[in-house]
Design a protein around this motif. Structure first.
Motif, PDB file in Angstrom:
ATOM      1  N   GLY A  94      39.589  40.513  40.200  1.00 13.77           N
ATOM      2  CA  GLY A  94      38.290  40.914  39.698  1.00 13.77           C
ATOM      3  C   GLY A  94      37.464  39.744  39.211  1.00 13.77           C
ATOM      4  O   GLY A  94      36.289  39.865  38.934  1.00 13.77           O
ATOM      5  N   LEU A  95      38.102  38.605  39.105  1.00 11.23           N
ATOM      6  CA  LEU A  95      37.416  37.468  38.514  1.00 11.23           C
ATOM      7  C   LEU A  95      37.100  36.464  39.604  1.00 11.23           C
ATOM      8  O   LEU A  95      35.994  36.001  39.752  1.00 11.23           O
ATOM      9  CB  LEU A  95      38.332  36.833  37.478  1.00 11.23           C
ATOM     10  CG  LEU A  95      38.826  37.836  36.431  1.00 11.23           C
ATOM     11  CD1 LEU A  95      40.098  37.367  35.787  1.00 11.23           C
ATOM     12  CD2 LEU A  95      37.737  38.026  35.404  1.00 11.23           C
ATOM     13  N   ILE A 101      41.778  48.228  35.569  1.00  9.49           N
ATOM     14  CA  ILE A 101      40.313  48.231  35.597  1.00  9.49           C
ATOM     15  C   ILE A 101      39.912  48.048  37.055  1.00  9.49           C
ATOM     16  O   ILE A 101      40.324  47.083  37.685  1.00  9.49           O
ATOM     17  CB  ILE A 101      39.743  47.058  34.774  1.00  9.49           C
ATOM     18  CG1 ILE A 101      40.400  46.982  33.400  1.00  9.49           C
ATOM     19  CG2 ILE A 101      38.233  47.133  34.684  1.00  9.49           C
ATOM     20  CD1 ILE A 101      39.840  47.888  32.374  1.00  9.49           C
ATOM     21  N   GLU A 118      38.503  46.839  40.393  1.00  6.19           N
ATOM     22  CA  GLU A 118      37.909  45.589  40.868  1.00  6.19           C
ATOM     23  C   GLU A 118      36.408  45.475  40.619  1.00  6.19           C
ATOM     24  O   GLU A 118      35.911  44.508  40.074  1.00  6.19           O
ATOM     25  CB  GLU A 118      38.077  45.507  42.399  1.00  6.19           C
ATOM     26  CG  GLU A 118      39.285  44.806  42.868  1.00  6.19           C
ATOM     27  CD  GLU A 118      39.439  43.464  42.233  1.00  6.19           C
ATOM     28  OE1 GLU A 118      40.218  43.424  41.264  1.00  6.19           O
ATOM     29  OE2 GLU A 118      38.805  42.493  42.646  1.00  6.19           O
ATOM     30  N   ALA A 124      35.477  45.128  37.017  1.00  6.48           N
ATOM     31  CA  ALA A 124      35.815  43.807  36.507  1.00  6.48           C
ATOM     32  C   ALA A 124      34.795  42.774  36.967  1.00  6.48           C
ATOM     33  O   ALA A 124      34.343  41.930  36.190  1.00  6.48           O
ATOM     34  CB  ALA A 124      37.220  43.411  36.959  1.00  6.48           C
ATOM     35  N   LYS A 125      34.394  42.867  38.244  1.00  6.63           N
ATOM     36  CA  LYS A 125      33.375  41.934  38.731  1.00  6.63           C
ATOM     37  C   LYS A 125      32.051  42.176  38.015  1.00  6.63           C
ATOM     38  O   LYS A 125      31.352  41.230  37.648  1.00  6.63           O
ATOM     39  CB  LYS A 125      33.205  42.084  40.253  1.00  6.63           C
ATOM     40  CG  LYS A 125      34.328  41.402  41.024  1.00  6.63           C
ATOM     41  CD  LYS A 125      34.100  41.446  42.539  1.00  6.63           C
ATOM     42  CE  LYS A 125      35.359  40.967  43.263  1.00  6.63           C
ATOM     43  NZ  LYS A 125      35.502  41.521  44.617  1.00  6.63           N
ATOM     44  N   SER A 185      32.059  40.574  34.633  1.00  6.59           N
ATOM     45  CA  SER A 185      31.875  39.118  34.553  1.00  6.59           C
ATOM     46  C   SER A 185      30.439  38.728  34.893  1.00  6.59           C
ATOM     47  O   SER A 185      29.908  37.771  34.320  1.00  6.59           O
ATOM     48  CB  SER A 185      32.910  38.348  35.388  1.00  6.59           C
ATOM     49  OG  SER A 185      33.060  38.903  36.644  1.00  6.59           O
ATOM     50  N   PHE A 199      36.407  43.498  28.876  1.00  8.62           N
ATOM     51  CA  PHE A 199      36.708  42.362  29.723  1.00  8.62           C
ATOM     52  C   PHE A 199      38.053  41.760  29.346  1.00  8.62           C
ATOM     53  O   PHE A 199      38.880  41.444  30.215  1.00  8.62           O
ATOM     54  CB  PHE A 199      35.603  41.315  29.576  1.00  8.62           C
ATOM     55  CG  PHE A 199      35.624  40.300  30.668  1.00  8.62           C
ATOM     56  CD1 PHE A 199      35.012  40.566  31.870  1.00  8.62           C
ATOM     57  CD2 PHE A 199      36.265  39.091  30.493  1.00  8.62           C
ATOM     58  CE1 PHE A 199      35.040  39.635  32.894  1.00  8.62           C
ATOM     59  CE2 PHE A 199      36.296  38.159  31.506  1.00  8.62           C
ATOM     60  CZ  PHE A 199      35.682  38.432  32.707  1.00  8.62           C
ATOM     61  N   ASP A 248      40.999  43.723  30.490  1.00 10.15           N
ATOM     62  CA  ASP A 248      41.319  43.413  31.874  1.00 10.15           C
ATOM     63  C   ASP A 248      42.035  42.066  31.994  1.00 10.15           C
ATOM     64  O   ASP A 248      43.007  41.931  32.744  1.00 10.15           O
ATOM     65  CB  ASP A 248      40.036  43.401  32.712  1.00 10.15           C
ATOM     66  CG  ASP A 248      40.335  43.274  34.200  1.00 10.15           C
ATOM     67  OD1 ASP A 248      41.277  43.941  34.666  1.00 10.15           O
ATOM     68  OD2 ASP A 248      39.656  42.509  34.889  1.00 10.15           O
TER      69      ASP A 248
END
Ligand SMILES: Nc1ncnc2c1ncn2[C@@H]1O[C@H](COP(=O)(O)O)[C@@H](O)[C@H]1O
Ligand SMILES: Nc1ncnc2c1ncn2[C@@H]1O[C@H](COP(=O)(O)O)[C@@H](O)[C@H]1O
Ligand SMILES: Nc1ncnc2c1ncn2[C@@H]1O[C@H](COP(=O)(O)O)[C@@H](O)[C@H]1O
Ligand code: NA
Ligand code: NA
Ligand code: NA
Lengths: 328, 102, 102, 102, 328, 328
Positions: C52-53, F35, F37, F40-41, F44, F217, F220
């Motif tokens: 996800g990062l 969480i 994908e 999560a993106k 961020s 965040f 995650d």
């Protein structure tokens, strides 16, 4: 005129507009920046529901009553009519096929919700008020243009002797119960039924953060618009020109209609913006189903890559300034 | 382990046409299908990737394993459901354990 | 119904290499491709699932149906594009209806 | 270019069973696998599409390319891991470039 | 009685409930409106964490101490017990297999977090307070019912001589460390540890927008419930009847328990709602793993398509009104 | 020293840190909590844009001017330099290949945005202020380390006679126009251009809920860090030791640099945190493209599973306490 420029400049340095430009820049630089599909869809659901709720609540607290009917009817007629003008111009100036011209026309008769929302934020930043029921117009103007587009495409079929049925009942359902219409109208009814008091309970989610969410949404729009323009190959100069002058024609028609039905300066500006804007959510989906031969490589880049940025960057402050001058 | 030969039909088509493809396959006798959503792609109709706003640029894949006896019927039905929409269609042989399931 | 035999090439590769794989396939003559994003997997390089990062643990699959005459060229080109990156590559026969499309 | 024939096993199964399927395949000798998450589908158990709330209606596909010598062992192991759960299983031949990888 | 109706009516015109109805309408009209999977999952993570945080912080600032133990124990027993009643009724009135009856029973012994949250919003809108530790009950009531369900299913297996092991350790882990329990209990502990002061720092995210987020969540629930009902084929009239009377039985048991352990009117109402509600997040997943032969086409439509709407639209105001009358 | 511990303890009981621990716990218990994908993106993107906006707006309202230049230059040099120290230590103490050592080094020269954000929240909770342009440093420190890492890896190639070209132009573009840099710098410019006034319009979305979003965040991050540690097999004790002492070396260098360029205690602490932190978003992607032979099974678990938790749980309060003592 100095005023117009000052207004336009102030519009350009709002976080939302700059976020749009940032997205566009990232898109052109082919940055790997990308808003996940699911987030982008979530954002548009939020925007449509929020705008519906606010419109409904604000109508409930006004004493508008039946006086809004002429405006609503005029909005529907406008959405029906604009595609005919667009079609005529496209047939005159471009080499698009009948089907493609009809498809593009449907987009310009319908409306862009994000353009509308950007315009409301712009007016709010200038303390210009507008009639609550404009939001009902947004919902009403989404679909009539699709019908006009299909009628225009069908005329062609008729000439060829392969006249397709105008509407399979299935398609009618798909168009009328389209997600964005359900959200806008549904939100509107909820807002209206629960009133300002109901809106207050959800305001920390649907009202206060709205402008910030809009930034994220416009960032994505910038990315998508840039991507569409980069990969579009079929846009001739005459098509691009259409994407730039058609919104102005729409704005004039919308402005005149707003004046005719007695809207305030703010309301008139918003109706001008609606008429000037081109759909890129509801109409593309409907057109893909109804006119599969129409090339999405034409109508999406044109409405999303040309007309949308034009309206957001230039159109909105321009229409607002001109109408403010005329009304004062 | 006895295996039975079936036909796997794979269709990549624009997302909004998926319900029609699935309907056509079912009517032609397919007993099941699987849909892979949110695909990107490119072909004769140019670049396609979801715009997050409208499904107009999103692809999906429909996978349909059917008995060879109806494979050609199902393929023809799907082809008609796609019509002028954007998509491709291909088939291949697979082996399954449970003959009656497909 | 006349069918034509084509080669389906499937590549599972780390997400950040997808643009290179696609580019290589196109340059080698592939007329289209489909990308399945956000896959998980495991192989000689251990567990891979998006964090996800960063895309550093995400897989995608690229599917490319090509004429048998260029299949080996396309596979070699893709293999070179992958280089030392993490991924696998395999091919199989499929039948299509429209010969000229692929 | 020398190619080696392998078996590709594809399993569509309800999402919560994916860890078991993967475990079974590994124990039966598979060296790698790929998971396609978030699929929709339909079969003898009715319509399946994620509800976003519980994984109880979500499908995934597990793809596993293995050496033909262990294909039947892996398929049997996967079949047992699925047990009474909802899913389908099929296999086909693929060609690979690197024999030792699978 | 007039009061009951007035309360029920006021519940129906809240934005959250209307959003649920909008979702249901869109689902029945087969609109293409859809909340992306990822967003729906994100919303439930938010709701569970938020509710845990608030409960923990509010417990920390109360002087409850050990006095909460009887309530917590009663909640666990309730969750253990209800499946037996449900199972008996299902075996009497429906043709479900033992396995299916056991599976459905487990759902009704467990709880629905969204129903609970909707009830807390309803109470808040009426200025009715409740004990903070009810939220600990929510977490505690999630799993015991699963054990009862498995015991019931196993009895049948025993008759057949194929008695399955009650719990593989793996399954125990899956059930106890389930995502929703981690979030609820984890949030509760965080809220308790950081207190009102900690909650304040995150309130603009976890507290203020809560009701708005709930609207979006209920919109999705409406869509999903409608879809499940539309595609469900196995629900006999007797099953649907069960989905309507079972919550009332649960509410009576929950209300009596709340009264017995000395909860306030608000707390008693919430315990009644918990007992009346049926799980559709944690239990379906556990049951699919533990009893794969149980048909999800039965237990999901029943808990999500019948009991959930009943509780949200009718049950909550009904239980609240009756309990308010009894307590005053 | 007592102070240091008190500060550290107070850091540990903030909702954000506890959420990180909750995620870690759920990960180690192999809970199914996850969480999505896309969420999560989305989180961020939100964090980077928000932090950029705030930094820019706060710079606009300060009277910093050219005085910020030395600090910015020092930050760039720091990011260039640290990889050389890290590389030397790795070659001395571990058995990593040259390529792997170079790859790891690049991560430690670059920065972790979430560590930085956690530190700003920590300072804010203690009412410690810091210079706005630190956020420009964050963006500037992301990439120079990548160049150093590639130079280090190339040295090895040179020895072997297979010296690869340092930068294909394509790669330069990928690194410079990386999503996180576009968002941070873009947000910074937008914040700067629209000033405090612009920020105010989007504050209910980008400022007020920030700490709450950070909880999600970090939840995650805890999940991901635990997963990476559980599945990592290649981390030797000497590698883990590096992941623990390298941040301290970085903090000392960062702190000294901050002092040298005249930053406040808060600013110095943040520069120490930046130097101490290791990238796990921008650098891994760049390194995978530029050095595909480097093993992501080494650099990701090290930066995400070892150094990140160390900094968040121990490092930040430690650096802050020491620097506060020195500055007072
Ligand atoms: N040769 C191919 N191999 C794999 N997928 C293809 C191929 N050609 C087209 N597609 C997929 O089918 C979609 C529609 O193709 P087209 O109608 O050729 O634009 C594309 O967007 C791709 O996702
Ligand atoms: N035998 C296999 N079958 C299916 N997919 C595989 C197989 N081996 C590897 N993969 C996929 O390819 C990716 C890279 O493989 P590897 O380079 O072996 O780690 C893995 O993460 C899997 O998604
Ligand atoms: N004939 C088929 N072709 C492709 N996928 C299928 C087929 N039958 C079932 N499936 C998939 O497998 C899942 C479980 O199938 P079933 O157990 O038959 O309900 C379905 O939800 C589909 O996703
Ligand atoms: Na228009
Ligand atoms: Na219950
Ligand atoms: Na660093």
């Amino acid at each position: 005129m100095a005023d117009v420029l000052a207004v336009a400049a102030s519009n350009l340095v709002s976080p939302a507009i700059l976020a749009f430009l940032l997205g566009g820049l990232a898109g052109f630089l082919r940055s790997d920046l990308e808003i996940p599909e699911a987030i982008a869809k979530g954002l548009s659901i939020y925007l449509m529901l929020a705008i519906g709720l606010k419109g409904g609540a604000s109508l409930a607290s006004s004493d508008a009553g039946m006086s809004i009917l002429p405006g609503l009817i005029a909005a529907v007629l406008l959405s029906f009519l604009i595609p005919y003008i667009a079609f005529f111009l496209l047939r005159m100036t471009t080499r698009f096929s009948t089907i493609d011209s009809a498809a593009v026309s449907a987009h310009y008769g319908s409306v862009s919700i994000v353009t509308f929302v950007t315009a409301t934020q712009f007016l709010t930043s200038l303390d210009i008020t507008y009639e609550a029921y404009i939001i009902a117009m947004v919902a009403l103007m989404e679909t009539p243009a699709i019908v006009s587009g299909l009628l225009l495409a069908r005329k062609k079929g008729a000439e060829n002797g392969t006249k397709p049925p105008l509407f399979q009942p299935e398609m009618l359902r798909e168009i009328l119960f389209n997600g964005s219409i359900m959200l806008l109208l549904g939100g509107f009814v909820i807002g209206w039924a629960t009133g300002e008091q109901g809106l207050e309970t959800v305001a920390p989610f649907f009202v206060d953060p709205f402008q910030g969410v809009l930034c994220l949404f416009l960032l994505d729009m910038g990315l998508v618009a840039a991507h569409r323009l980069r990969t579009a190959s079929s846009l001739s100069p005459s098509a691009i020109a259409f994407g730039l002058y058609m919104p102005i024609i729409g704005a004039v028609l919308g402005g005149a209609t707003g004046y005719a039905v007695g809207l305030s300066a703010g309301g008139t500006t918003l109706l001008a913006v609606l008429a000037a804007s081109a759909s890129y959510i509801a109409v593309p989906a409907a057109i893909r189903l109804a006119l599969p031969k129409a090339d999405p490589g034409i109508f999406i880049p044109l409405s999303l890559g040309v007309t949308f940025p034009f309206n957001v960057l230039v159109g909105i402050p321009l229409y607002a300034a001109v109408i403010a001058t005329l009304y004062s | 382990m006895q295996m039975f030969t079936k036909k796997k039909i794979e269709v990549v088509v624009e997302a909004i046409y998926a319900p029609r493809v699935v309907e056509a396959a079912k009517n032609a006798g397919a007993k099941g299908y699987t849909v892979l959503p949110n695909l990107q792609g490119s072909g004769t109709h140019g670049d396609r990737r979801g715009s997050g706003l409208s499904g107009a640029f999103e692809n999906v894949m429909v996978i349909c394993v059917v008995d060879p006896s109806i494979a050609s019927t199902v393929m023809t039905a799907i082809k008609e459901a796609i019509g002028d929409a954007i998509g491709v269609l291909y088939a291949s042989d697979v082996e399954v354990l449970r003959d009656e399931h497909f």
